[in-house]
Design an enzyme around this catalytic site. Sequence first.
Site, short mmCIF file in Angstrom:
data_model
loop_
_atom_site.label_atom_id
_atom_site.label_comp_id
_atom_site.label_asym_id
_atom_site.label_seq_id
_atom_site.Cartn_x
_atom_site.Cartn_y
_atom_site.Cartn_z
N CYS A 23 0.81 -1.23 0.00
CA CYS A 23 0.00 0.00 0.00
C CYS A 23 0.84 1.28 0.00
O CYS A 23 0.38 2.31 -0.49
CB CYS A 23 -1.00 0.00 1.15
SG CYS A 23 -0.26 0.03 2.79
N CYS B 150 -3.52 -2.63 -0.77
CA CYS B 150 -2.44 -3.47 -0.25
C CYS B 150 -2.04 -4.61 -1.20
O CYS B 150 -1.17 -5.42 -0.87
CB CYS B 150 -2.84 -4.04 1.11
SG CYS B 150 -3.19 -2.74 2.32
N LYS C 119 -5.74 -8.55 11.52
CA LYS C 119 -5.63 -7.11 11.28
C LYS C 119 -6.99 -6.61 10.85
O LYS C 119 -7.55 -7.08 9.86
CB LYS C 119 -4.58 -6.85 10.20
CG LYS C 119 -4.47 -5.38 9.83
CD LYS C 119 -3.33 -5.13 8.87
CE LYS C 119 -3.29 -3.68 8.46
NZ LYS C 119 -2.21 -3.42 7.51
N ARG D 6 -1.62 6.45 7.68
CA ARG D 6 -1.84 6.67 6.25
C ARG D 6 -1.42 8.09 5.87
O ARG D 6 -0.95 8.33 4.75
CB ARG D 6 -3.29 6.37 5.90
CG ARG D 6 -3.57 4.88 6.04
CD ARG D 6 -5.02 4.52 5.78
NE ARG D 6 -5.27 3.13 6.17
CZ ARG D 6 -6.46 2.56 6.20
NH1 ARG D 6 -7.52 3.26 5.84
NH2 ARG D 6 -6.58 1.30 6.57
N GLU E 66 -8.07 -16.98 11.58
CA GLU E 66 -6.99 -16.36 10.78
C GLU E 66 -5.62 -16.75 11.37
O GLU E 66 -4.70 -17.12 10.63
CB GLU E 66 -7.11 -14.83 10.80
CG GLU E 66 -8.13 -14.25 9.85
CD GLU E 66 -7.56 -14.09 8.44
OE1 GLU E 66 -6.48 -14.62 8.15
OE2 GLU E 66 -8.22 -13.42 7.61
N LYS F 53 -3.88 -6.55 15.59
CA LYS F 53 -3.79 -5.12 15.30
C LYS F 53 -5.15 -4.57 14.96
O LYS F 53 -5.82 -5.18 14.12
CB LYS F 53 -2.84 -4.95 14.11
CG LYS F 53 -2.70 -3.55 13.59
CD LYS F 53 -1.81 -3.54 12.39
CE LYS F 53 -1.86 -2.15 11.78
NZ LYS F 53 -1.29 -2.11 10.48
N SER G 275 -1.07 3.77 15.11
CA SER G 275 -0.88 5.23 15.03
C SER G 275 -2.01 6.02 15.69
O SER G 275 -1.75 7.00 16.39
CB SER G 275 -0.74 5.63 13.57
OG SER G 275 -1.88 5.24 12.82
C1 PBG Z 1 0.22 -1.51 5.76
C2 PBG Z 1 0.13 -1.14 7.17
C3 PBG Z 1 -0.73 -0.23 7.78
C4 PBG Z 1 -0.36 -0.17 9.12
C5 PBG Z 1 0.69 -1.05 9.28
N1 PBG Z 1 0.96 -1.66 8.06
C6 PBG Z 1 -1.75 0.65 7.23
C7 PBG Z 1 -3.06 0.14 6.77
O1 PBG Z 1 -3.35 -1.06 6.80
O2 PBG Z 1 -3.80 0.99 6.29
C8 PBG Z 1 -0.98 0.71 10.15
C9 PBG Z 1 -0.11 1.00 11.32
C10 PBG Z 1 -0.58 2.10 12.19
O3 PBG Z 1 -1.70 2.64 12.06
O4 PBG Z 1 0.21 2.45 13.07
N2 PBG Z 1 -0.82 -2.26 5.27
#
Ligand code: PBG
Length: 325
Positions: free
Chosen positions: A122, A130, A196, A206, A234, A249, A275
């Site tokens: 991504c 992704c 996730k 993002r 999963e 996550k 984040s």
């Molecule tokens: C990539 C990825 C993401 C995050 C980690 N790997 C972004 C998403 O899935 O949009 C998010 C990490 C975060 O928010 O700290 N796919």
Amino acid sequence: MSFPQTRLRRLRRTPALRGLVRETDLRAGHLVAPLFVAAGVSGREPIATMPGVERLSIGEAVLEAGELQARGVPAVILFGIPDAKDEQGSGAWDDEGVVQLAIRAIKAAHPDLLVIGDVCLCEYTDHGHCGALGADGDVDNDASLALLARTAISQARAGADVVAPSDMMDGRVGAIRAELDAEGLGDVPIMAYSAKFASAFYGPFRDAAGSAPAFGDRRSYQMDPANGDEAVREALLDVQEGADMVLVKPALAYGDLIHRVKDATRLPVAAYNVSGEYAMVKAAALAGLLDERTAVLEILTSLRRAGADIIITYHAKEAAAWLAE
Ligand code: PBG
């Protein structure tokens, strides 16, 4: 017959007693720090939505990695922000790509620091999804597998100690394991982002990585936040496909699943304190609404209590310093 009144407070009277009966430990050694490495940045560039986190040049990433290691943080996970994006995300598996160059530079300077490569497209696709797009405009699962495996191989060849697929395609752990083994990289472990979720808490990431989808959303591949049994399914599938570690996550609203995934797999489990979770705490602390240090250590301890062996967190550097005091 009467019983004496139960007095749980007996063991809470002094710091020594509380220390003696404390069930959960939190050490810098449990933490992984995410780093954003940007091809187009010289030095450091602040990220507006994540106060205290910066996009780093490769040179700065090497310095940051050294500071983390000096504080006892054993690992970093790298996210790349390339100069140019394309439809396939070819920057992800470019042997001279920003992440590959950063892995080599960090490993050369700090050979004992673990470097984890986040494997996803991504940050490299012009559409921000992704995986590769199919004719119907949705992400084509099987066409994406080969690209993800190429990305993992390229990171492992550059010296990544661990690869961590975060794309949520079905079958990617097996595809990556097979390719690593075929390429003589059988010792490189896979940390699978098994559960996730399609979460609002990735917003600041993002922004940092410029990886918001240009259209649609990620709900056809990331999980529905309402589903717990599916998260366990999963994780078990990823174990069958060869995952060495599994990841849940986001973290804060998913403690139940950290616990269930740990119970079901008995593998090392990582929790990703994402984040948006970081940004919430920072914003509240900056506004004077809570005490940052106490709040962060409470959050990280709670993730350990839930069952996480490993915590990926943007608080890693500060938390490691607080834990050393
Ligand atoms: C990539 C990825 C993401 C995050 C980690 N790997 C972004 C998403 O899935 O949009 C998010 C990490 C975060 O928010 O700290 N796919």
